[in-house]
Design a protein around this motif. Sequence first.
Motif: not given
Length: 157
Positions: A100-122
Amino acid sequence: MVDESAAAFALALPFLGTYTPRLDDKGRLILPAKFRVALAGGLVMTKGQEHCLFVMSWAEFARMHDELRQAPVTLKEARDYQRVLLSGASDQVPDKQGRITVPPGLRDWAGLDRDVAVIGAGSRVEIWDLPTWEAYLAEQEPGYADTTEEVFPNGPF
């Protein structure tokens, strides 16, 4: 082609676990294999709390939206929440590799760079900047055992 019985089973299960994939140079993320069947038909990604991103199946997003629509328009908190949640939303279908593509605006808002955590939250998946997730988890873990009664008033077990 996704097996319909496998898809139905996957949709009934909660999202669980923590994964640490990387965003590629185009802002794409490979979904964990365990999440792909439930999200293969389409998903909505939007701003979550604590500057993470929420990722939900279309069905879960529709359920959440139906609840939000029931809030009175005259309630400022409801209007504010709806505006932030819906204005940042991106709908998409994962590609054949489960990306999936994380749009630039959402990447900026969440402070995402390269290393991310993807967690299951129910009922949803959350995408966090990895150092932010690790700091959040370290801060929350000491109180985890102490909150059982508040979260499960009738006891969890």
